[in-house]
Design a protein around this motif. Structure first.
Motif, PDB file in Angstrom:
ATOM      1  N   LYS A   1       0.827  -1.198   0.000  1.00 57.72           N
ATOM      2  CA  LYS A   1       0.000   0.000   0.000  1.00 57.72           C
ATOM      3  C   LYS A   1       0.864   1.251   0.000  1.00 57.72           C
ATOM      4  O   LYS A   1       0.492   2.255  -0.571  1.00 57.72           O
ATOM      5  CB  LYS A   1      -0.935  -0.059   1.210  1.00 57.72           C
ATOM      6  CG  LYS A   1      -1.959   1.029   1.238  1.00 57.72           C
ATOM      7  CD  LYS A   1      -2.928   0.818   2.375  1.00 57.72           C
ATOM      8  CE  LYS A   1      -3.788   2.027   2.575  1.00 57.72           C
ATOM      9  NZ  LYS A   1      -4.709   1.886   3.656  1.00 57.72           N
ATOM     10  N   THR A   2       2.020   1.164   0.622  1.00 59.55           N
ATOM     11  CA  THR A   2       2.909   2.329   0.665  1.00 59.55           C
ATOM     12  C   THR A   2       3.945   2.305  -0.454  1.00 59.55           C
ATOM     13  O   THR A   2       4.709   3.257  -0.593  1.00 59.55           O
ATOM     14  CB  THR A   2       3.629   2.428   2.028  1.00 59.55           C
ATOM     15  OG1 THR A   2       4.363   1.230   2.241  1.00 59.55           O
ATOM     16  CG2 THR A   2       2.633   2.638   3.159  1.00 59.55           C
ATOM     17  N   ASP A   3       3.986   1.217  -1.238  1.00 61.92           N
ATOM     18  CA  ASP A   3       4.882   1.183  -2.392  1.00 61.92           C
ATOM     19  C   ASP A   3       4.447   2.225  -3.408  1.00 61.92           C
ATOM     20  O   ASP A   3       3.283   2.637  -3.437  1.00 61.92           O
ATOM     21  CB  ASP A   3       4.877  -0.194  -3.054  1.00 61.92           C
ATOM     22  CG  ASP A   3       5.564  -1.257  -2.215  1.00 61.92           C
ATOM     23  OD1 ASP A   3       6.314  -0.904  -1.288  1.00 61.92           O
ATOM     24  OD2 ASP A   3       5.331  -2.448  -2.490  1.00 61.92           O
ATOM     25  N   SER A   4       5.369   2.605  -4.265  1.00 64.83           N
ATOM     26  CA  SER A   4       5.012   3.574  -5.297  1.00 64.83           C
ATOM     27  C   SER A   4       4.278   2.875  -6.439  1.00 64.83           C
ATOM     28  O   SER A   4       4.420   1.669  -6.651  1.00 64.83           O
ATOM     29  CB  SER A   4       6.261   4.276  -5.839  1.00 64.83           C
ATOM     30  OG  SER A   4       7.005   3.396  -6.666  1.00 64.83           O
ATOM     31  N   LEU A  23      -1.710  -5.134  -0.553  1.00 68.44           N
ATOM     32  CA  LEU A  23      -1.665  -5.661   0.811  1.00 68.44           C
ATOM     33  C   LEU A  23      -1.226  -4.599   1.804  1.00 68.44           C
ATOM     34  O   LEU A  23      -0.427  -3.716   1.480  1.00 68.44           O
ATOM     35  CB  LEU A  23      -0.684  -6.836   0.888  1.00 68.44           C
ATOM     36  CG  LEU A  23      -0.898  -8.001  -0.053  1.00 68.44           C
ATOM     37  CD1 LEU A  23       0.212  -9.019   0.107  1.00 68.44           C
ATOM     38  CD2 LEU A  23      -2.248  -8.633   0.170  1.00 68.44           C
ATOM     39  N   GLU A  24      -1.747  -4.739   3.014  1.00 72.09           N
ATOM     40  CA  GLU A  24      -1.293  -3.927   4.143  1.00 72.09           C
ATOM     41  C   GLU A  24      -1.245  -4.855   5.349  1.00 72.09           C
ATOM     42  O   GLU A  24      -2.268  -5.462   5.696  1.00 72.09           O
ATOM     43  CB  GLU A  24      -2.243  -2.759   4.398  1.00 72.09           C
ATOM     44  CG  GLU A  24      -1.775  -1.867   5.532  1.00 72.09           C
ATOM     45  CD  GLU A  24      -2.670  -0.654   5.707  1.00 72.09           C
ATOM     46  OE1 GLU A  24      -2.126   0.449   5.804  1.00 72.09           O
ATOM     47  OE2 GLU A  24      -3.906  -0.817   5.742  1.00 72.09           O
ATOM     48  N   GLY A  30      -7.018  -3.764  -1.219  1.00 78.39           N
ATOM     49  CA  GLY A  30      -7.405  -3.130  -2.469  1.00 78.39           C
ATOM     50  C   GLY A  30      -6.817  -3.897  -3.631  1.00 78.39           C
ATOM     51  O   GLY A  30      -6.310  -5.008  -3.478  1.00 78.39           O
ATOM     52  N   SER A  31      -6.863  -3.285  -4.820  1.00 74.26           N
ATOM     53  CA  SER A  31      -6.306  -3.918  -6.005  1.00 74.26           C
ATOM     54  C   SER A  31      -5.870  -2.853  -7.010  1.00 74.26           C
ATOM     55  O   SER A  31      -6.267  -1.691  -6.914  1.00 74.26           O
ATOM     56  CB  SER A  31      -7.334  -4.849  -6.651  1.00 74.26           C
ATOM     57  OG  SER A  31      -8.421  -4.105  -7.167  1.00 74.26           O
ATOM     58  N   ALA A  53      -1.708   3.371  -2.478  1.00 73.21           N
ATOM     59  CA  ALA A  53      -2.948   3.686  -1.759  1.00 73.21           C
ATOM     60  C   ALA A  53      -3.717   4.828  -2.417  1.00 73.21           C
ATOM     61  O   ALA A  53      -4.941   4.892  -2.315  1.00 73.21           O
ATOM     62  CB  ALA A  53      -2.643   4.040  -0.308  1.00 73.21           C
ATOM     63  N   ASP A  54      -3.008   5.706  -3.120  1.00 75.64           N
ATOM     64  CA  ASP A  54      -3.650   6.854  -3.750  1.00 75.64           C
ATOM     65  C   ASP A  54      -4.415   6.495  -5.022  1.00 75.64           C
ATOM     66  O   ASP A  54      -5.234   7.290  -5.492  1.00 75.64           O
ATOM     67  CB  ASP A  54      -2.618   7.929  -4.089  1.00 75.64           C
ATOM     68  CG  ASP A  54      -1.926   8.481  -2.850  1.00 75.64           C
ATOM     69  OD1 ASP A  54      -2.560   8.506  -1.776  1.00 75.64           O
ATOM     70  OD2 ASP A  54      -0.749   8.873  -2.959  1.00 75.64           O
ATOM     71  N   VAL A  55      -4.120   5.336  -5.601  1.00 72.96           N
ATOM     72  CA  VAL A  55      -4.749   4.977  -6.877  1.00 72.96           C
ATOM     73  C   VAL A  55      -5.450   3.621  -6.856  1.00 72.96           C
ATOM     74  O   VAL A  55      -6.057   3.220  -7.843  1.00 72.96           O
ATOM     75  CB  VAL A  55      -3.709   4.985  -8.033  1.00 72.96           C
ATOM     76  CG1 VAL A  55      -3.125   6.367  -8.223  1.00 72.96           C
ATOM     77  CG2 VAL A  55      -2.631   3.952  -7.811  1.00 72.96           C
ATOM     78  N   MET A  56      -5.368   2.911  -5.742  1.00 77.02           N
ATOM     79  CA  MET A  56      -5.917   1.551  -5.714  1.00 77.02           C
ATOM     80  C   MET A  56      -7.439   1.556  -5.815  1.00 77.02           C
ATOM     81  O   MET A  56      -8.105   2.529  -5.481  1.00 77.02           O
ATOM     82  CB  MET A  56      -5.469   0.803  -4.465  1.00 77.02           C
ATOM     83  CG  MET A  56      -6.064   1.267  -3.179  1.00 77.02           C
ATOM     84  SD  MET A  56      -5.375   0.304  -1.811  1.00 77.02           S
ATOM     85  CE  MET A  56      -6.390   0.924  -0.477  1.00 77.02           C
ATOM     86  N   GLU A  57      -7.937   0.425  -6.300  1.00 77.13           N
ATOM     87  CA  GLU A  57      -9.375   0.199  -6.417  1.00 77.13           C
ATOM     88  C   GLU A  57      -9.823  -0.692  -5.267  1.00 77.13           C
ATOM     89  O   GLU A  57      -9.004  -1.121  -4.446  1.00 77.13           O
ATOM     90  CB  GLU A  57      -9.669  -0.503  -7.750  1.00 77.13           C
ATOM     91  CG  GLU A  57      -9.163   0.267  -8.961  1.00 77.13           C
ATOM     92  CD  GLU A  57      -9.124  -0.615 -10.195  1.00 77.13           C
ATOM     93  OE1 GLU A  57     -10.125  -1.303 -10.466  1.00 77.13           O
ATOM     94  OE2 GLU A  57      -8.092  -0.616 -10.866  1.00 77.13           O
ATOM     95  N   ASP A  58     -11.110  -1.013  -5.236  1.00 77.54           N
ATOM     96  CA  ASP A  58     -11.616  -1.943  -4.227  1.00 77.54           C
ATOM     97  C   ASP A  58     -10.927  -3.293  -4.375  1.00 77.54           C
ATOM     98  O   ASP A  58     -10.458  -3.652  -5.456  1.00 77.54           O
ATOM     99  CB  ASP A  58     -13.128  -2.141  -4.378  1.00 77.54           C
ATOM    100  CG  ASP A  58     -13.909  -0.893  -4.006  1.00 77.54           C
ATOM    101  OD1 ASP A  58     -13.368  -0.039  -3.276  1.00 77.54           O
ATOM    102  OD2 ASP A  58     -15.063  -0.777  -4.448  1.00 77.54           O
TER     103      ASP A  58
END
Length: 105
Positions: A1-4, A23-24, A30-31, A53-58
């Motif tokens: 989630k914190t990866d770029s 994953l977190e 998310g996905s 996390a800024d662009v992930m979907e459900d």
């Protein structure tokens, strides 16, 4: 989630997949899918340096480990991919490609 986003795209390219779970702390939160990610980056190229996390979907939906091919096929038709947790608690992605392969084996 914190990866770029850039790192996530690198992983998707390296493993030749079009979608990945996010994953977190070992849990799916998310996905990312290549189609939506591409559209967002074309809109805003700076997003490649944002956090996933800024662009992930459900998150993709989970299915039971003993789901039949008919059930999986129906779900993947709607969802593009689903997740399954194996007996060792590892999460796996099931896609249309996997189902087609299962039908031919």
């Amino acid at each position: 989630k914190t990866d770029s986003v850039r790192e996530a795209i690198g992983l998707m390219n390296k493993t030749s997949v079009s979608q990945i779970p996010v994953l977190e702390n070992g849990e799916v939160v998310g996905s990312l899918t290549d189609n939506k990610l591409l559209a967002r980056i074309i809109e805003n190229p700076d997003l490649k340096d944002a956090h996933v996390a800024d662009v992930m979907e459900d998150s993709m939906k989970f299915v039971a480990l003993d789901s039949t091919l008919d059930v999986l096929s129906s779900m993947v038709e709607k969802e593009k991919a689903v997740l399954v947790r194996d007996a060792n608690n590892h999460v796996h992605i099931i896609t249309k490609h996997d189902i087609l392969e299962a039908f031919t084996n």
